[in-house]
Design an enzyme around this catalytic site. Structure first.
Site, PDB file in Angstrom:
ATOM      1  N   CYS A 110       0.934  -1.165  -0.142  1.00 56.80           N
ATOM      2  CA  CYS A 110       0.218  -0.188   0.112  1.00 56.80           C
ATOM      3  C   CYS A 110       0.995   1.371   0.275  1.00 56.80           C
ATOM      4  O   CYS A 110       1.651   1.531   1.055  1.00 56.80           O
ATOM      5  CB  CYS A 110      -1.123   0.481   1.002  1.00 56.80           C
ATOM      6  SG  CYS A 110      -1.836   1.368   1.282  1.00 56.80           S
ATOM      7  N   HIS A 121       4.180  -6.520  -7.296  1.00 55.26           N
ATOM      8  CA  HIS A 121       2.797  -4.767  -8.101  1.00 55.26           C
ATOM      9  C   HIS A 121       5.489  -4.383  -8.831  1.00 55.26           C
ATOM     10  O   HIS A 121       6.007  -3.464  -7.898  1.00 55.26           O
ATOM     11  CB  HIS A 121       2.535  -3.925  -7.115  1.00 55.26           C
ATOM     12  CG  HIS A 121       2.293  -2.597  -8.829  1.00 55.26           C
ATOM     13  ND1 HIS A 121       1.209  -1.846  -7.945  1.00 55.26           N
ATOM     14  CD2 HIS A 121       2.085  -2.639 -10.388  1.00 55.26           C
ATOM     15  CE1 HIS A 121       0.545  -1.348  -9.020  1.00 55.26           C
ATOM     16  NE2 HIS A 121       1.763  -1.497 -10.303  1.00 55.26           N
ATOM     17  N   GLY A 141       0.617  -5.229 -13.416  1.00 55.52           N
ATOM     18  CA  GLY A 141       0.873  -4.102 -13.551  1.00 55.52           C
ATOM     19  C   GLY A 141       0.741  -4.006 -14.470  1.00 55.52           C
ATOM     20  O   GLY A 141       1.081  -4.676 -16.064  1.00 55.52           O
TER      21      GLY A 141
END
Length: 688
Positions: free
Chosen positions: A425, A502, A535
């Protein structure tokens, strides 16, 4: 639906207000502008006949905060050398969106009607005349809001609407004279409730801080004792470890027949048994209310070995419970995985993705501190629909005690298939508390969290990562290498069952392109633990390209699913779907029905469904219909020039204005109130 609304929607489906462009009728300036657009990088190539050269850039200032309104006024007064007004860019998050959205929703439930009267009738109320809520249906009918002229989904599907007289679509099932709720039994359509509801007893215990975390707290104490800088340094030094093994073998000669297994799971439970035997005073307090039969069983437990180490008396649940190294395993290889998405990744949206072929779903990020405080809104993120066959819960926290306590509570009260630890996050509010991306910088605490959770959980543990904090300093490979080493010498199962990486850093957020070369390096390093890349997956060509050219076990789909949820169908069937505006509108209609089923068909439920639908449309409008593109596949970060669609509905769905998004919701949920305001979370999504 009223006659006017029906005619409006019909005209949107059929009419085309814009005439197609013809190259022979366009000016030289427009043709040059079109050629310039085609040569620009990160620009989607729209067919010439659909480009809107006369589009007027509009801005709805009524939804902006005072600071932004002032900046626009100042920008209009200033001019550059060409006497053109300077453009004001709006980026980042609308920090006032919660305040503005709540301002127009403060009057939803002022009916004060008795719950039993709403659901089942006056005779079902146990308090009768002493009830503090109103039983007067006649008075409520006189001031009740006019119904939305649309059929009630719950009544049409299941034959009964649980919200009765409060339903905003009540003309389908409410007697206009008596206000009684009409029920039509339909045995072929049984209502299936969502799972993981917040138990009332759990709410009572959490809010009074009386929930029993004995097991979690003892695991945390052992984790703090076993995993320290000194112990980790010794563990990483082979010579010191060899000496300790020899000493341990000398001390354990009396334990004949037991395998030498130094996994931390076994250390935990060995220490638990030792601590329980040594701390007699604490044991007496815990067992004060046990009967004589339980004490005899506990004495027998201390004499003979048991298949599963426990804190007290062995029960049937203990005997059936899986050992820490015999957890339920999930085959994560090449599954279609929908990423956990804050706000928009709600239960109705996940149902839409399941219909299009998604295989693995995960709930929105839940903060452990909020769960332990018993907040109703946080437990709503754990809800699960029965159609979600493989469902995970994502937790975000920064402390080993809160994370371990939360996992114990989830194991004992909720149903999920895996637990995902959020280490990706990028939000500053989360990062400054030491959670999200920040936890990867505290490797000792991170190890304590992962090992403790793995010890207490009976489900697989997954970790979601970013490449690092700064773009120039990738550290995901270090975290993966560290987590890969967390296993026993005699046990091939790792603490972590899956990594999802990610390909962007916290500093990048969602700008630029994902670094799939680095994702590939981390996938090689993580082997044999599977790793999913995240991604920029926006087409089936990109999906299979990443699978075939890298060593990832699969691809997690996030923003691509928000913009085009039918991406899962495209991947399964390996085709590009030129979905029509009518089909997309039917998808919005299904989302609306699922939202009314989840949040209710009363005024509060309708407005909550509307707001979540508007948040989703703030991503959906970015979709460019396949029939309008000159080149395929379309990339996620490519932005188009202004264009119009093949009919008015397709043009309306591509609008960047909040006012046009509200028009779409009015076709599904009726007109909004005069004071209705909506501001999406991100300014860049709302204004063009």
């Amino acid at each position: 639906m009223s006659l006017i609304e029906e005619n409006t929607s019909h005209s949107l489906f059929q009419q085309t207000s814009h005439t197609l462009n013809e190259s022979t009728k366009l000016s030289e300036e427009q043709l040059n502008k079109y050629e310039a657009w085609k040569s620009q990088p990160a620009m989607a190539q729209i067919k010439l006949q659909f480009v809107d050269f006369d589009h007027e850039v509009r801005l709805n200032v009524e939804h902006l905060n005072e600071a932004d309104k002032k900046s626009i006024t100042e920008a209009k007064t200033e001019t550059n050398d060409a006497n053109e007004p300077k453009k004001k860019k709006f980026k980042g998050q609308n920090r006032k969106h919660l305040e503005i959205n709540a301002r127009s929703s403060s009057h939803y439930n002022n009916h004060q009607l008795c719950f039993f009267v709403i659901r089942g009738g006056l005779e079902n109320c146990p308090y009768q005349a002493n009830c503090k809520h109103s039983h007067d249906l006649t008075s409520y009918l006189s001031k009740r809001l006019a119904d939305v002229h649309l059929p009630c989904y719950m009544f049409e599907t299941y034959g009964q609407c649980l919200f009765g007289i409060l339903c905003r679509f009540g003309q389908s099932h409410i007697d206009p004279v008596t206000g009684q709720n009409i029920i039509v039994p339909r045995p072929n359509q049984l209502y299936v409730e969502s799972l993981n509801k917040y138990p009332p007893m759990l709410k009572h215990l959490l809010r009074r801080k009386k929930y029993n975390y004995t097991l979690a707290d003892r695991l945390v104490r052992i984790a703090n004792k076993e995993i320290t800088k000194a112990n980790v340094a010794k563990r990483n030094n082979p010579s010191v470890v060899e000496e300790e093994k020899n000493d341990q073998q000398h001390h354990d000669d009396q334990d004949v027949g037991e395998k030498e297994d130094r996994s931390l799971v076994d250390i935990y439970y060995s220490a638990l048994q030792t601590e329980t035997n040594g701390n007699q005073q604490e044991q007496k307090e815990v067992e004060k209310n046990t009967d004589e039969q339980e004490e005899q069983q506990q004495q027998q437990q201390s004499v003979r070995p048991v298949p599963y180490r426990t804190l007290g008396t062995i029960t049937d649940a203990d005997m059936i419970r899986l050992k820490p190294r015999e957890k339920v395993r999930i085959d994560f290889n090449r599954r279609l995985y929908l990423a956990p998405l804050t706000t928009v990744g709600n239960l109705p949206f996940r149902r839409i993705c399941k219909e299009y072929g998604c295989e693995i779903t995960c709930g929105e990020m839940a903060m452990t501190t909020s769960l332990l405080q018993g907040q109703q809104s946080e437990f709503a993120l754990l809800r699960r629909h029965p159609s979600e066959k493989i469902f995970g819960v994502q937790l975000c926290g920064s402390f080993v005690d809160t994370m371990t306590r939360t996992v114990q509570m989830l194991e004992e009260n909720f149903d999920c298939d895996f637990i995902d630890i959020n280490c990706a996050c990028p939000i500053d509010l989360v990062y400054k508390k030491g959670a999200g991306c920040a936890i990867t910088r505290r490797t000792i605490d991170f190890e304590r969290i992962c090992r403790s959770i793995s010890c207490i959980a009976t489900h697989p543990i997954t970790i979601k990562l970013r490449t690092g904090i700064l773009t120039s300093e990738n550290n995901a490979h270090e975290i993966i290498s560290l987590a890969k080493s967390w296993k026993s010498e005699h046990d091939e199962n790792h603490v972590v069952d899956l990594f999802t990486l990610h390909g962007r850093s916290k500093e990048m957020r969602y700008s630029k392109s994902a670094d799939w070369n680095y994702v590939d390096q981390c996938a090689k390093l993580a082997n044999p633990i599977p790793l999913y890349g995240v991604g920029d997956i926006y087409s089936f060509e990109e999906y299979y390209q990443r699978l075939n050219e890298t060593n990832v076990s699969g691809c997690m789909i996030a923003r691509g699913a928000l913009i085009k949820p039918w991406l899962f169908t495209e991947i399964q069937e390996q085709r590009t779907w030129d979905i029509s505006a009518n089909e997309r509108f039917d998808m919005l209609k299904r989302f609306t029905n699922y939202g009314l089923e989840q949040w209710g068909s009363d005024q509060a439920g309708v407005e909550k469904t509307r707001r979540f639908l508007l948040e989703w449309i703030s991503f959906l409008y970015r979709y460019i219909p396949v029939g309008l593109l000159e080149r395929l596949p379309h990339r996620l970060n490519e932005r188009p020039p202004y264009f119009f669609g093949r009919n008015d509905l397709e043009t309306l769905m591509a609008s960047k204005l909040c006012s046009d998004w509200v028009k779409l919701t009015e076709l599904l949920l009726g007109k909004v109130a005069s004071d209705f305001q909506f501001l999406p979370k991100h300014k860049a999504n709302a204004y063009g």
